[in-house]
Design an enzyme around this catalytic site. Sequence first.
Site, mmCIF file in Angstrom:
data_model
loop_
_atom_site.group_PDB
_atom_site.id
_atom_site.type_symbol
_atom_site.label_atom_id
_atom_site.label_comp_id
_atom_site.label_asym_id
_atom_site.label_seq_id
_atom_site.Cartn_x
_atom_site.Cartn_y
_atom_site.Cartn_z
ATOM 1 N N HIS A 1 -7.504 -5.352 1.978
ATOM 2 C CA HIS A 1 -6.232 -4.922 3.229
ATOM 3 C C HIS A 1 -5.678 -6.284 4.361
ATOM 4 O O HIS A 1 -6.342 -6.798 4.284
ATOM 5 C CB HIS A 1 -6.434 -3.385 3.752
ATOM 6 C CG HIS A 1 -7.203 -2.856 2.935
ATOM 7 N ND1 HIS A 1 -6.172 -1.778 2.767
ATOM 8 C CD2 HIS A 1 -7.727 -2.147 2.533
ATOM 9 C CE1 HIS A 1 -6.460 -0.442 2.164
ATOM 10 N NE2 HIS A 1 -7.827 -1.393 1.673
ATOM 11 N N HIS B 1 -10.536 -4.343 -3.410
ATOM 12 C CA HIS B 1 -9.105 -5.243 -3.117
ATOM 13 C C HIS B 1 -9.663 -4.821 -1.603
ATOM 14 O O HIS B 1 -10.706 -5.209 -0.909
ATOM 15 C CB HIS B 1 -8.187 -3.841 -3.450
ATOM 16 C CG HIS B 1 -8.977 -2.721 -2.335
ATOM 17 N ND1 HIS B 1 -9.724 -1.371 -2.985
ATOM 18 C CD2 HIS B 1 -7.867 -1.769 -1.972
ATOM 19 C CE1 HIS B 1 -10.227 -0.482 -2.311
ATOM 20 N NE2 HIS B 1 -9.182 -0.799 -1.076
ATOM 21 N N ASN C 1 -13.323 -3.245 1.807
ATOM 22 C CA ASN C 1 -14.341 -1.977 2.491
ATOM 23 C C ASN C 1 -15.619 -2.095 0.929
ATOM 24 O O ASN C 1 -15.212 -1.987 -0.006
ATOM 25 C CB ASN C 1 -13.918 -0.683 2.447
ATOM 26 C CG ASN C 1 -13.688 -0.760 4.015
ATOM 27 O OD1 ASN C 1 -13.420 -1.037 4.856
ATOM 28 N ND2 ASN C 1 -12.055 0.176 3.871
ATOM 29 N N GLN D 1 -14.776 2.778 1.262
ATOM 30 C CA GLN D 1 -13.908 2.714 0.295
ATOM 31 C C GLN D 1 -13.772 4.200 -0.595
ATOM 32 O O GLN D 1 -15.044 4.805 -0.482
ATOM 33 C CB GLN D 1 -15.149 2.015 -0.450
ATOM 34 C CG GLN D 1 -14.504 1.268 -1.574
ATOM 35 C CD GLN D 1 -14.709 0.334 -2.432
ATOM 36 O OE1 GLN D 1 -16.150 0.502 -2.807
ATOM 37 N NE2 GLN D 1 -14.649 -0.309 -4.031
ATOM 38 N N ASP E 1 0.625 -1.320 -0.207
ATOM 39 C CA ASP E 1 0.295 0.046 0.223
ATOM 40 C C ASP E 1 0.667 1.108 0.443
ATOM 41 O O ASP E 1 1.676 1.685 0.554
ATOM 42 C CB ASP E 1 -0.961 0.113 0.822
ATOM 43 C CG ASP E 1 -2.230 0.882 0.666
ATOM 44 O OD1 ASP E 1 -1.347 2.339 1.138
ATOM 45 O OD2 ASP E 1 -3.634 0.598 0.608
#
Length: 139
Positions: free
Chosen positions: A103, A101, A88, A95, A32
């Site tokens: 995490h 995606h 999310n 989001q 990230d």
Amino acid sequence: MRDENCIFCKILDGKIPSTTVYEDDSFKAILDAGPAARGHVIILPKNHAANLFELPDEDASKIMVVAKKIAIAIKETYHCDGVNVLQNNGEAAGQSVFHLHVHVIPRFKGDTDTINIGWRPGDMPDDMDAIADEIKANL
């Protein structure tokens, strides 16, 4: 299938640089760029789906296998006390990039002053059966 306006699709196409930690035919896992903690990884499906509601069932089942693999590697690498695996859906849920995606975030005891993920538990509703029935009606 990709969305030409999606930042994650651009990353997947190599138009925006990223640091890859894992890749297979269906997913790419990258560090990230704005991490919550050292080793924070995001897993991107290679086919664009804005959120969980649009994600094909096959990708939905496979992404958790990848998340588990990444979580184990993070735990072995950083000897963290735990990991958050989160995803999310929708702006109201946090989001900000509308390409699904997941995490994977390493967590350490006492890190809540720098990482704030969670909610305060509420009181148990009196109508649990009614709530369950409401949800079951849409399954």
